[in-house]
Design an enzyme around this catalytic site. Structure first.
Site, PDB file in Angstrom:
ATOM      1  N   GLY A 215      -6.863   4.508   1.653  1.00 15.25           N
ATOM      2  CA  GLY A 215      -7.447   3.233   2.100  1.00 15.25           C
ATOM      3  C   GLY A 215      -6.552   2.548   3.100  1.00 15.25           C
ATOM      4  O   GLY A 215      -5.622   3.148   3.630  1.00 15.25           O
ATOM      5  N   ASN A 216      -6.828   1.289   3.374  1.00 17.14           N
ATOM      6  CA  ASN A 216      -5.969   0.541   4.287  1.00 17.14           C
ATOM      7  C   ASN A 216      -5.911  -0.922   3.839  1.00 17.14           C
ATOM      8  O   ASN A 216      -6.598  -1.319   2.903  1.00 17.14           O
ATOM      9  CB  ASN A 216      -6.455   0.680   5.732  1.00 17.14           C
ATOM     10  CG  ASN A 216      -7.847   0.132   5.900  1.00 17.14           C
ATOM     11  OD1 ASN A 216      -8.080  -1.053   5.740  1.00 17.14           O
ATOM     12  ND2 ASN A 216      -8.800   1.015   6.199  1.00 17.14           N
ATOM     13  N   ALA A 217      -5.085  -1.691   4.536  1.00 13.40           N
ATOM     14  CA  ALA A 217      -4.747  -3.039   4.060  1.00 13.40           C
ATOM     15  C   ALA A 217      -5.708  -4.133   4.525  1.00 13.40           C
ATOM     16  O   ALA A 217      -5.460  -5.304   4.294  1.00 13.40           O
ATOM     17  CB  ALA A 217      -3.331  -3.381   4.508  1.00 13.40           C
ATOM     18  N   SER A 218      -6.820  -3.760   5.146  1.00 12.80           N
ATOM     19  CA  SER A 218      -7.710  -4.808   5.656  1.00 12.80           C
ATOM     20  C   SER A 218      -8.363  -5.595   4.501  1.00 12.80           C
ATOM     21  O   SER A 218      -8.872  -5.007   3.553  1.00 12.80           O
ATOM     22  CB  SER A 218      -8.802  -4.166   6.513  1.00 12.80           C
ATOM     23  OG  SER A 218      -9.729  -5.149   6.876  1.00 12.80           O
TER      24      SER A 218
END
Ligand code: CTP
Length: 409
Positions: A215-218
């Site tokens: 995933g990512n930090a958005s």
């Protein structure tokens, strides 16, 4: 709707005038209840002129009409901005030694508070315990945000911007009672009346097995702010949302997606009718080549193991190439970790050329920059790679600035 705006005695009281004004311009019946301390910061004539209603603060005024409970009983919404540490403590304890206290206790309406104080006071265990008490009772807190405080110091404790307080408060009122009208500010730009705007927000997650993902930090905050700003300009908004950390705005159609593939499918479907497409989501660039049916086990995989990743579709480039609707404006985002402004701009120019979008919103991200934060700073490029504008501040103001640039009224 009938709204009580409580103002307590902090320097941010002057900004409460903006909250009152926005609510009045949106057509609401606003009754201001300042504490005695608040009146040392803003005068009663100002509050009466802006709210277009008499302003009372004393429990012993209007006793014949049982004023100390009537205001609260008839309110659809109570907003307290700014809420000082002292006011939060009084609210948590249920004190009723002034008109604001009795009004709150006599009301079943949603209560929205916008705290403002110095960082130390905000972080103090007593204040935090009061905040938890209020939240456990369903009180909605807006802010505080980080930024310049009254003195030379900066940090968490600054009151949220009036526009954010107003938007959150009206949303809370409409959520509590869907029959209420969230009248839109007549003075706000309405340049998107009758237009359909598609916004993507959040971050995709690419599964590795049933419990793990890449995933990512958005957080989705910027996309949500854009959706809200477009809605307030009269647009019909669809928000393609991937794992938002914040609530989507009221009055916006939400399509939830998980992966880049799902996001592509949703965007393709929705873009056909969209006049504006804003790709604020952080889309994974790779996904695990295969997804295990069962949970991957350490005893089978050992100390290290290699995951093969394959590229996901580039949604922005696909949409920009397809242009399913004539005249459609396609806006991309670029999140770069390049601190040098010249090189950052060069990366942006390369990216907009590669993607084929009409505009690119460029921001520098990093371990503690932008992602998940209320504030941001962006530079907007056009298809030729020229800088057409830049904006900084809370994500809602930046969203408005982006809309001003990409779809001028
Ligand atoms: N984007 C997309 N599909 C992807 C990856 C990104 O639509 N698979 C979109 C994002 O929504 C954003 C823009 O492309 O609007 C730029 O995203 P960014 O991650 O900055 O660029 P990438 O194309 O992924 O390039 P790189 O990460 O190599 O810089």
């Amino acid at each position: 709707m009938r709204i009580v705006v409580g103002i307590s005695g902090g320097i941010a009281a002057y900004k409460a005038v903006g909250v009152v004004r926005a609510l009045v311009l949106a057509g609401h019946d606003v009754h201001v209840v300042p504490t005695a301390a608040a009146l040392r910061f803003v005068g009663r004539p100002t509050l009466e002129a802006i709210s277009r209603n008499p302003v009372e603060t004393d429990l012993y005024e209007g006793v014949a009409e049982v004023r100390h409970v009537a205001l609260g009983q008839s309110a659809d919404l109570i907003v307290i901005a700014p809420a000082t540490a002292n006011t939060l403590a009084k609210l948590a304890a249920g004190l009723a030694d002034d008109l604001l206290g009795t009004t709150v206790l006599a009301s079943a309406a949603p209560l929205v508070v916008a705290p403002a104080m110095h960082t130390e006071m905000w972080e103090h265990a007593a204040t935090q315990a009061n905040v938890r008490t209020l939240e456990s009772r369903g009180v909605l807190l807006v802010g505080p945000v980080s930024g310049q405080l009254t003195g030379k110091d900066a940090g968490a404790g600054r009151m949220a911007e009036p526009a954010d307080i107003v938007a959150a408060a009206l949303d809370a009122a409409v959520r509590a009672n869907p029959q209420l009208d969230r009248t839109i500010d007549a003075a706000a730009p309405r340049g998107l009346d009758g237009k359909r705007v598609l916004v993507t927000a959040g971050g995709t997650r690419e599964p590795l097995d049933p419990v793990r993902f890449l995933g990512n930090a958005s957080s989705g905050r910027q996309g949500v702010a854009l959706a809200e700003a477009a809605r307030d300009r009269g647009a019909d908004v669809v928000l393609v949302a991937a794992h938002l950390e914040v609530q989507p705005p009221a009055g916006v159609e939400v399509v939830s997606v998980r992966t880049a593939e799902e996001l592509l499918a949703a965007v393709r479907r929705e873009a056909a009718a969209a006049d504006v497409v804003i790709m604020a989501a952080a889309v994974a660039d790779w996904r695990p080549a295969s997804v295990a049916d069962g949970k991957l086990k350490k005893r089978e995989l050992g100390e290290t193991f290699t995951v093969e990743l394959v590229r996901t579709p580039d949604v922005l480039a696909t949409i920009a190439a397809e242009r399913s609707r004539p005249g459609q404006v396609v806006v991309g985002f670029a999140a770069e970790t390049e601190p040098d402004p010249g090189r950052l701009l060069a990366l942006g120019r390369e990216k907009i050329a590669a993607k084929g979008a009409d505009f690119l919103v460029l921001n520098e991200v990093g371990h503690d920059l932008v992602f998940g934060k209320p504030e941001t700073a962006v530079t907007v490029l056009n298809a030729a790679g020229d800088v057409v504008g830049s904006a900084g501040g809370d994500k809602r103001s930046v969203a408005d600035a982006i809309l001003d640039l990409v779809v001028p009224a």
